[in-house]
Scaffold this motif. Sequence first.
Motif, short mmCIF file in Angstrom:
data_model
loop_
_atom_site.label_atom_id
_atom_site.label_comp_id
_atom_site.label_asym_id
_atom_site.label_seq_id
_atom_site.Cartn_x
_atom_site.Cartn_y
_atom_site.Cartn_z
N ARG A 99 -30.89 -19.27 -52.27
CA ARG A 99 -31.80 -19.55 -51.16
C ARG A 99 -32.66 -20.75 -51.54
O ARG A 99 -33.52 -20.66 -52.40
CB ARG A 99 -32.68 -18.35 -50.84
N VAL A 100 -32.40 -21.88 -50.89
CA VAL A 100 -33.18 -23.10 -51.13
C VAL A 100 -34.49 -22.97 -50.36
O VAL A 100 -34.51 -22.60 -49.19
CB VAL A 100 -32.40 -24.35 -50.69
N VAL A 101 -35.61 -23.24 -51.04
CA VAL A 101 -36.93 -23.07 -50.42
C VAL A 101 -37.71 -24.37 -50.29
O VAL A 101 -38.69 -24.41 -49.56
CB VAL A 101 -37.78 -22.03 -51.19
N MET A 116 -44.25 -29.00 -54.30
CA MET A 116 -43.02 -28.77 -53.54
C MET A 116 -43.30 -28.92 -52.06
O MET A 116 -44.34 -28.48 -51.57
CB MET A 116 -42.51 -27.34 -53.81
N ARG A 117 -42.36 -29.56 -51.37
CA ARG A 117 -42.39 -29.61 -49.91
C ARG A 117 -41.46 -28.53 -49.41
O ARG A 117 -40.24 -28.60 -49.59
CB ARG A 117 -41.92 -30.97 -49.40
N PRO A 118 -41.99 -27.47 -48.81
CA PRO A 118 -41.12 -26.41 -48.30
C PRO A 118 -40.19 -26.95 -47.20
O PRO A 118 -40.56 -27.86 -46.46
CB PRO A 118 -42.10 -25.40 -47.71
N ILE A 119 -39.01 -26.39 -47.15
CA ILE A 119 -38.07 -26.69 -46.07
C ILE A 119 -37.66 -25.36 -45.46
O ILE A 119 -37.92 -24.30 -46.04
CB ILE A 119 -36.83 -27.47 -46.57
N ALA A 120 -37.04 -25.41 -44.30
CA ALA A 120 -36.58 -24.17 -43.68
C ALA A 120 -35.68 -23.43 -44.68
O ALA A 120 -34.70 -23.99 -45.16
CB ALA A 120 -35.82 -24.48 -42.40
N SER A 121 -36.07 -22.23 -45.01
CA SER A 121 -35.34 -21.45 -46.00
C SER A 121 -33.89 -21.29 -45.55
O SER A 121 -33.62 -20.85 -44.43
CB SER A 121 -36.01 -20.07 -46.13
N GLU A 122 -32.96 -21.68 -46.42
CA GLU A 122 -31.55 -21.60 -46.05
C GLU A 122 -30.72 -21.16 -47.25
O GLU A 122 -31.06 -21.44 -48.40
CB GLU A 122 -31.03 -22.94 -45.54
N LEU A 123 -29.63 -20.46 -46.97
CA LEU A 123 -28.70 -20.06 -48.02
C LEU A 123 -27.72 -21.19 -48.26
O LEU A 123 -27.18 -21.77 -47.32
CB LEU A 123 -27.95 -18.79 -47.63
N VAL A 124 -27.51 -21.51 -49.51
CA VAL A 124 -26.57 -22.56 -49.93
C VAL A 124 -25.56 -21.93 -50.84
O VAL A 124 -25.92 -21.26 -51.81
CB VAL A 124 -27.31 -23.72 -50.63
N VAL A 125 -24.27 -22.14 -50.54
CA VAL A 125 -23.19 -21.62 -51.37
C VAL A 125 -22.69 -22.73 -52.27
O VAL A 125 -22.26 -23.77 -51.79
CB VAL A 125 -22.03 -21.07 -50.51
N VAL A 126 -22.80 -22.52 -53.57
CA VAL A 126 -22.27 -23.45 -54.57
C VAL A 126 -20.96 -22.88 -55.05
O VAL A 126 -20.89 -21.73 -55.48
CB VAL A 126 -23.26 -23.64 -55.74
N SER A 127 -19.89 -23.67 -54.95
CA SER A 127 -18.57 -23.15 -55.38
C SER A 127 -17.93 -24.07 -56.39
O SER A 127 -18.36 -25.14 -56.65
CB SER A 127 -17.65 -22.98 -54.18
#
Length: 127
Positions: A99-101, A116-127
């Motif tokens: 979860r990138v914050v 830190m500059r908050p951004i819209a919390s989003e899930l990032v998949v690293v593969s």
Amino acid sequence: MAASDLRNLEGYLVKLTNNSGVPELARPAGLEDRVDYILEEGVNIGLQAVARPIESGQNVRIKALGTGVAGDLLTAADPSVAADAGKVITLPAAAATYRVVGVAEESFVAGQLVLMRPIASELVVVS
């Protein structure tokens, strides 16, 4: 209310939980947990903690684990290591869902309260 001992954890990510209808603040328990608050005043379990919602219009200082530079994407550290729960790290290269914050606005070292500059919390998949 603090769901657990949050003393001396100011600047850590926390999440809002529910205990029989009572809102509580807790440290993240999983990499994908929504962590929408930064702890401003940590207290012992059962006492009234103070946290601020994370919003993109205002940068914040948050506890870092490891090092990074301005522009790095920040995600919650692995909460399976109790001492790291609620800290941020740069987005790892290891395959997992994170979860990138936010984005670091300065270079930082471990233990620092990084800007830190908050951004819209989003899930990032690293593969």
